[in-house]
Write a protein that holds these residues in place. Structure first.
Motif, PDB file in Angstrom:
ATOM      1  N   LEU A 260       0.835  -1.205   0.000  1.00 22.29           N
ATOM      2  CA  LEU A 260       0.000   0.000   0.000  1.00 22.29           C
ATOM      3  C   LEU A 260       0.866   1.251   0.000  1.00 22.29           C
ATOM      4  CD1 LEU A 260      -2.793   1.277   0.142  1.00 22.29           C
ATOM      5  CD2 LEU A 260      -2.690   1.090   2.633  1.00 22.29           C
ATOM      6  N   GLN A 261       1.927   1.259   0.790  1.00 24.67           N
ATOM      7  CA  GLN A 261       2.815   2.421   0.824  1.00 24.67           C
ATOM      8  C   GLN A 261       3.462   2.673  -0.528  1.00 24.67           C
ATOM      9  OE1 GLN A 261       5.447   1.301   4.004  1.00 24.67           O
ATOM     10  NE2 GLN A 261       4.132   2.144   5.607  1.00 24.67           N
ATOM     11  N   LYS A 262       3.924   1.620  -1.202  1.00 25.14           N
ATOM     12  CA  LYS A 262       4.570   1.782  -2.505  1.00 25.14           C
ATOM     13  C   LYS A 262       3.567   2.208  -3.573  1.00 25.14           C
ATOM     14  CE  LYS A 262       8.516  -1.288  -1.797  1.00 25.14           C
ATOM     15  NZ  LYS A 262       9.316  -2.425  -2.305  1.00 25.14           N
ATOM     16  N   LEU A 263       2.347   1.697  -3.483  1.00 24.00           N
ATOM     17  CA  LEU A 263       1.313   2.109  -4.422  1.00 24.00           C
ATOM     18  C   LEU A 263       1.006   3.592  -4.276  1.00 24.00           C
ATOM     19  CD1 LEU A 263      -1.079  -0.966  -4.123  1.00 24.00           C
ATOM     20  CD2 LEU A 263      -0.076  -0.143  -6.271  1.00 24.00           C
ATOM     21  N   GLU A 264       0.906   4.061  -3.026  1.00 21.35           N
ATOM     22  CA  GLU A 264       0.563   5.461  -2.795  1.00 21.35           C
ATOM     23  C   GLU A 264       1.712   6.393  -3.161  1.00 21.35           C
ATOM     24  OE1 GLU A 264      -0.689   5.499   1.254  1.00 21.35           O
ATOM     25  OE2 GLU A 264      -2.742   4.880   0.772  1.00 21.35           O
ATOM     26  N   VAL A 265       2.948   5.991  -2.867  1.00 21.95           N
ATOM     27  CA  VAL A 265       4.103   6.839  -3.180  1.00 21.95           C
ATOM     28  C   VAL A 265       4.324   6.925  -4.688  1.00 21.95           C
ATOM     29  CG1 VAL A 265       6.616   6.996  -2.997  1.00 21.95           C
ATOM     30  CG2 VAL A 265       5.252   6.467  -0.974  1.00 21.95           C
ATOM     31  N   SER A 266       4.176   5.805  -5.387  1.00 23.02           N
ATOM     32  CA  SER A 266       4.429   5.775  -6.827  1.00 23.02           C
ATOM     33  C   SER A 266       3.276   6.325  -7.649  1.00 23.02           C
ATOM     34  CB  SER A 266       4.722   4.336  -7.267  1.00 23.02           C
ATOM     35  OG  SER A 266       3.579   3.520  -7.083  1.00 23.02           O
TER      36      SER A 266
ATOM     37  N   GLU B 126       0.947   4.506  -8.728  1.00 28.96           N
ATOM     38  CA  GLU B 126       0.508   3.418  -9.611  1.00 28.96           C
ATOM     39  C   GLU B 126      -0.765   2.780  -9.061  1.00 28.96           C
ATOM     40  OE1 GLU B 126       1.982   2.490 -12.377  1.00 28.96           O
ATOM     41  OE2 GLU B 126       4.006   3.336 -12.292  1.00 28.96           O
ATOM     42  N   ASP B 127      -1.557   2.215  -9.982  1.00 35.96           N
ATOM     43  CA  ASP B 127      -2.720   1.419  -9.579  1.00 35.96           C
ATOM     44  C   ASP B 127      -2.374  -0.059  -9.452  1.00 35.96           C
ATOM     45  OD1 ASP B 127      -4.521   3.540  -9.383  1.00 35.96           O
ATOM     46  OD2 ASP B 127      -4.885   3.506 -11.549  1.00 35.96           O
ATOM     47  N   ILE B 128      -1.277  -0.455 -10.128  1.00 33.72           N
ATOM     48  CA  ILE B 128      -0.853  -1.850 -10.125  1.00 33.72           C
ATOM     49  C   ILE B 128       0.660  -1.892  -9.934  1.00 33.72           C
ATOM     50  CG2 ILE B 128      -0.814  -4.029 -11.406  1.00 33.72           C
ATOM     51  CD1 ILE B 128      -3.102  -2.965 -13.112  1.00 33.72           C
ATOM     52  N   LEU B 129       1.120  -2.841  -9.141  1.00 33.75           N
ATOM     53  CA  LEU B 129       2.546  -3.062  -8.976  1.00 33.75           C
ATOM     54  C   LEU B 129       2.877  -4.514  -9.304  1.00 33.75           C
ATOM     55  CD1 LEU B 129       3.614  -1.258  -5.675  1.00 33.75           C
ATOM     56  CD2 LEU B 129       3.952  -0.498  -8.023  1.00 33.75           C
ATOM     57  N   PRO B 130       4.011  -4.747  -9.974  1.00 36.63           N
ATOM     58  CA  PRO B 130       4.465  -6.127 -10.178  1.00 36.63           C
ATOM     59  C   PRO B 130       4.915  -6.731  -8.843  1.00 36.63           C
ATOM     60  CG  PRO B 130       5.526  -4.611 -11.733  1.00 36.63           C
ATOM     61  CD  PRO B 130       4.875  -3.774 -10.686  1.00 36.63           C
ATOM     62  N   VAL B 131       4.581  -7.985  -8.643  1.00 37.91           N
ATOM     63  CA  VAL B 131       5.021  -8.728  -7.466  1.00 37.91           C
ATOM     64  C   VAL B 131       6.126  -9.675  -7.914  1.00 37.91           C
ATOM     65  CG1 VAL B 131       4.357 -10.285  -5.607  1.00 37.91           C
ATOM     66  CG2 VAL B 131       2.720  -8.595  -6.470  1.00 37.91           C
ATOM     67  N   VAL B 132       7.295  -9.549  -7.305  1.00 42.86           N
ATOM     68  CA  VAL B 132       8.437 -10.355  -7.715  1.00 42.86           C
ATOM     69  C   VAL B 132       8.668 -11.477  -6.729  1.00 42.86           C
ATOM     70  CG1 VAL B 132       9.529  -8.439  -8.927  1.00 42.86           C
ATOM     71  CG2 VAL B 132      10.045  -8.828  -6.507  1.00 42.86           C
ATOM     72  N   SER B 133       9.379 -12.483  -7.181  1.00 41.65           N
ATOM     73  CA  SER B 133       9.679 -13.640  -6.342  1.00 41.65           C
ATOM     74  C   SER B 133      10.571 -13.232  -5.166  1.00 41.65           C
ATOM     75  CB  SER B 133      10.372 -14.715  -7.173  1.00 41.65           C
ATOM     76  OG  SER B 133      10.886 -15.737  -6.351  1.00 41.65           O
ATOM     77  N   SER B 134      10.388 -13.903  -4.053  1.00 48.15           N
ATOM     78  CA  SER B 134      11.202 -13.617  -2.865  1.00 48.15           C
ATOM     79  C   SER B 134      12.651 -14.013  -3.092  1.00 48.15           C
ATOM     80  CB  SER B 134      10.642 -14.368  -1.650  1.00 48.15           C
ATOM     81  OG  SER B 134       9.294 -14.050  -1.442  1.00 48.15           O
ATOM     82  N   GLU B 135      12.897 -15.009  -3.958  1.00 52.78           N
ATOM     83  CA  GLU B 135      14.255 -15.473  -4.220  1.00 52.78           C
ATOM     84  C   GLU B 135      14.885 -14.749  -5.403  1.00 52.78           C
ATOM     85  OE1 GLU B 135      11.625 -17.591  -3.981  1.00 52.78           O
ATOM     86  OE2 GLU B 135      12.005 -18.194  -1.897  1.00 52.78           O
ATOM     87  N   GLN B 136      14.107 -14.519  -6.465  1.00 54.10           N
ATOM     88  CA  GLN B 136      14.606 -13.861  -7.664  1.00 54.10           C
ATOM     89  C   GLN B 136      13.811 -12.578  -7.896  1.00 54.10           C
ATOM     90  OE1 GLN B 136      14.013 -17.621 -10.053  1.00 54.10           O
ATOM     91  NE2 GLN B 136      16.028 -17.038 -10.866  1.00 54.10           N
ATOM     92  N   GLN B 137      14.395 -11.453  -7.537  1.00 50.09           N
ATOM     93  CA  GLN B 137      13.642 -10.205  -7.513  1.00 50.09           C
ATOM     94  C   GLN B 137      13.481  -9.564  -8.889  1.00 50.09           C
ATOM     95  OE1 GLN B 137      14.712  -7.492  -4.408  1.00 50.09           O
ATOM     96  NE2 GLN B 137      15.083  -9.118  -2.924  1.00 50.09           N
TER      97      GLN B 137
ATOM     98  N   HIS C  20      -4.200  -1.765  -6.310  1.00 52.37           N
ATOM     99  CA  HIS C  20      -4.536  -0.863  -5.212  1.00 52.37           C
ATOM    100  C   HIS C  20      -5.941  -1.140  -4.700  1.00 52.37           C
ATOM    101  CE1 HIS C  20      -5.644   2.958  -3.218  1.00 52.37           C
ATOM    102  NE2 HIS C  20      -4.355   3.048  -2.941  1.00 52.37           N
ATOM    103  N   ARG C  21      -6.873  -1.395  -5.586  1.00 48.65           N
ATOM    104  CA  ARG C  21      -8.253  -1.608  -5.162  1.00 48.65           C
ATOM    105  C   ARG C  21      -8.394  -2.889  -4.328  1.00 48.65           C
ATOM    106  NH1 ARG C  21      -8.730  -2.858 -10.817  1.00 48.65           N
ATOM    107  NH2 ARG C  21      -9.270  -5.061 -11.183  1.00 48.65           N
ATOM    108  N   ASP C  22      -7.568  -3.906  -4.626  1.00 47.16           N
ATOM    109  CA  ASP C  22      -7.639  -5.149  -3.858  1.00 47.16           C
ATOM    110  C   ASP C  22      -7.109  -4.955  -2.436  1.00 47.16           C
ATOM    111  OD1 ASP C  22      -8.723  -6.506  -6.002  1.00 47.16           O
ATOM    112  OD2 ASP C  22      -6.758  -7.089  -6.791  1.00 47.16           O
ATOM    113  N   VAL C  23      -6.038  -4.176  -2.316  1.00 45.72           N
ATOM    114  CA  VAL C  23      -5.491  -3.891  -0.984  1.00 45.72           C
ATOM    115  C   VAL C  23      -6.502  -3.106  -0.155  1.00 45.72           C
ATOM    116  CG1 VAL C  23      -3.635  -2.791   0.306  1.00 45.72           C
ATOM    117  CG2 VAL C  23      -3.127  -3.942  -1.842  1.00 45.72           C
ATOM    118  N   MET C  24      -7.093  -2.069  -0.767  1.00 39.99           N
ATOM    119  CA  MET C  24      -8.051  -1.242  -0.039  1.00 39.99           C
ATOM    120  C   MET C  24      -9.328  -2.007   0.275  1.00 39.99           C
ATOM    121  SD  MET C  24      -6.445   1.397   0.586  1.00 39.99           S
ATOM    122  CE  MET C  24      -7.832   2.160   1.428  1.00 39.99           C
ATOM    123  N   LYS C  25      -9.711  -2.914  -0.593  1.00 38.47           N
ATOM    124  CA  LYS C  25     -10.897  -3.738  -0.325  1.00 38.47           C
ATOM    125  C   LYS C  25     -10.676  -4.589   0.921  1.00 38.47           C
ATOM    126  CE  LYS C  25     -13.793  -7.332  -2.405  1.00 38.47           C
ATOM    127  NZ  LYS C  25     -14.007  -8.190  -3.599  1.00 38.47           N
TER     128      LYS C  25
END
Length: 592
Positions: free
Chosen positions: A539-545, A547-558, A567-572
């Motif tokens: 949510l913080q990165k969405l609001e700062v950037s 953007e309405d959508i952010l890519p989600v990267v793997s925890s091992e391979q970023q 953003h709408r899913d987080v706020m929901k």
């Protein structure tokens, strides 16, 4: 029992929905039960104190001072040995208090076990009855909440109503303990429930009134402390109240830091059997009480004397140090008890000492030390409890003196702000944070901190290589209804993103679509979020950037995308938790 329960549910919940009459009846019953529990708790401590020291709580310090030294030392040690054996039957070998109620209301659907609640209360009664330097209000709050949770379980009420009923038990317990119904209401709403919605406010008020009536019927209508009538001598004193708030905040931070240190030290000293720790702590408490018997148990006699200006500067300062050390030792030694009474004690002593010092510098302008003791009491307690509104009301109701309310408000507000800015919001939240639970922003904020992005992202997205034609990107964007395409290199690693807005209007006219590649129009990779990060970070990165959508990267391979977070899913999800925590579902006839 099941037949009785069915008949009760049929009569109260015949319509299957929320009815004011039904919740009123349940709130009143909860208030009466919690009120009697608070009275029983108070009388139980008094009986053990009378048996152990030959004095009631109101004259404990005076009576203990006349006892032989070995008597004063032996009683806390023997009490500690008994407490140590009772701890065997409690989860974590620890008594319960307000943090457990806060956690239950926010995260555990208001579930509290009756057997453990009663055993914890009994252990605390023995602890305080044998002189442990703790408070009785926190355990009473837990006991009242436990009874409310039991009613919830018997009637199979849903979580939204269960939280309201938990607040009813807490409000009644506080109201009965202090003969302070208004403070009980606001403590339950401010600390436990976390909101002031009308559907919760009305039942909590009813429960607090019921608890107060029970207390007054059996113990009389008297404030917790008998004080003189105070008057602020001059408006020039208000800067002094501001400074006293800062001093109170420093006192609260030192006190809470000491309690936290004792908690951590107890973990390090794992070689000492837990059942022996209360007896060892009792030995040290008894040794301190040889010179300062005022620190024994809840210490209301000493607090009352400080409020009436009966102590000198040196004794007040000495009692601050002695009480703080004794309470830290009692807490670290697993004695049962709370921190509210010690906070009132410390605040009264600090305020009284501050008043004497202020009077020596500005004798013509300063009020009596007793007034400063009242202000200090409210300021330190506000900072420790993290509940300035209810604490101010408690101070007003237990003293019955409205003249000092403005001074208490100033000092309490300052102490609360300073403490939360430089340390923790409250002692209760500090304890929860040590368990890995941070509830400063309430249930909804905790959800954002604890829930992971991987559980709320979508895996329905398309990728396109940077060297492919733009016509290919158009086909994919149309297929997914717009949004964002992930642009990758030949190895599948993300190198950028593409959306309809980045493509020129004439790109698909003539041969343009066949002459331009995706790489010419993609933009650099925006902010990304890892799949294992909390929703709050997303949510913080969405609001700062923006953007309405952010890519989600793997925890091992970023540089490998595994999903998208909108953003709408987080706020929901946040709004769902917020509505639930504030009782958005008030169908009380059944648990869903």
């Amino acid at each position: 029992m099941s037949l009785v329960r069915r008949k009760v549910r049929a009569s109260l919940f015949s319509s299957g929905g929320y009815e004011f009459g039904a919740i009123t009846v349940i709130a009143a019953i909860t208030g009466v039960l919690a009120g009697y529990a608070a009275i029983g708790f108070y009388l139980g401590i008094g009986e053990i104190l009378n048996l152990a020291f030959g004095q009631h709580e109101s004259e404990l310090a005076t009576g203990a001072a006349a006892l032989p030294w070995y008597h004063i030392v032996a009683v806390p040690v023997i009490g500690g040995l008994i407490v140590g054996q009772l701890l065997r039957f409690l989860p974590g070998n620890q008594t319960r208090g307000v943090p457990n109620v806060i956690e239950a209301a926010a995260l555990n659907e208001s579930r509290l076990g009756l057997r453990h609640g009663l055993l914890s209360a009994g252990t605390t009664i023995i602890s305080l009855g044998s002189g442990a330097s703790m408070g009785r209000e926190g355990p009473v709050v837990h006991l009242g909440a436990t009874l409310a949770a039991t009613i919830t379980r018997l009637l199979h009420l849903n979580p939204a109503v269960a939280r309201t009923l938990l607040g009813c038990g807490v409000a009644s317990a506080v109201a009965a303990s202090f003969n302070a119904p208004i403070a009980g209401v606001f403590f339950a709403l401010e600390v436990i429930i976390g909101h002031y919605a009308l559907h919760a406010f009305a039942p909590v008020v009813i429960a607090a009134i019921a608890g107060t009536l029970v207390s007054r019927a059996h113990l009389g209508n008297f404030p917790a402390f008998e004080t003189a009538e105070y008057f602020i001598a001059s408006f020039w004193e208000f800067p002094a109240f501001f400074i006293l708030g800062i001093v109170a905040a420093i006192t609260a931070v030192i006190f809470m830091s000491g309690m936290n240190w004792a908690d951590q030290l107890r973990v390090r000293l794992s070689k000492i059997p837990y059942w022996l720790e209360p007896a060892i702590a009792g030995l040290f408490v008894g040794l301190i009480a040889l010179n300062f018997p005022e620190i024994l148990s809840v210490g209301y006699e000493a607090t009352s004397k400080a409020l009436n200006g009966e102590y000198g500067f040196e004794l007040l300062v000495s009692l601050v140090i002695a009480k703080m050390v004794a309470t830290i030792i009692s807490f670290g030694g697993r004695f049962g008890g709370g921190v509210f009474s010690p906070s009132l004690f410390l605040g009264a002593m600090v305020g009284g000492a501050f008043g004497i010092a202020a009077g020596s510098v500005f004798p013509a302008l300063a009020s009596t030390p007793g007034l400063y003791a009242v202000v200090g009491m409210g300021a330190v307690a506000s900072a420790v409890l993290g509940a300035p509104i209810s604490t101010m009301l408690i101070v007003f109701e237990i003293t019955g003196d409205y003249n000092v309310t403005i001074a208490v408000m100033i000092a309490s507000a300052v102490s609360s702000m300073v403490t939360s800015a430089f340390y923790e919001r409250s002692f209760f939240h500090m304890q929860l944070a040590n368990r890995g639970v941070r509830l400063e922003g309430g249930r909804a904020t905790y959800l954002l901190k604890s829930a992971r992005v991987m559980h709320h992202m979508t895996r329905d997205f398309f990728t396109v290589r940077e060297n492919e034609l733009a016509i290919k990107a158009r086909e994919l964007l149309v297929a997914q209804g717009g949004g964002m395409l992930i642009v990758t290199d030949e190895t599948g690693k993300m190198v950028g993103v593409l959306s309809f807005g980045q493509l020129p209007a004439d790109i698909f006219e003539g041969d343009n679509a066949l002459n331009h590649t995706v790489g010419e129009y993609m933009r650099e990779t925006p902010r990304t979020v890892r799949a294992d990060q909390p929703l709050q970070v997303a949510l913080q990165k969405l609001e700062v950037s923006g953007e309405d959508i952010l890519p989600v990267v793997s925890s091992e391979q970023q540089d490998v995308v595994v999903g998208l977070i909108r953003h709408r899913d987080v706020m929901k999800e946040y709004n769902r938790a917020l509505l639930e925590s504030q009782g958005g579902d008030m169908q009380i006839g059944r648990r869903r």
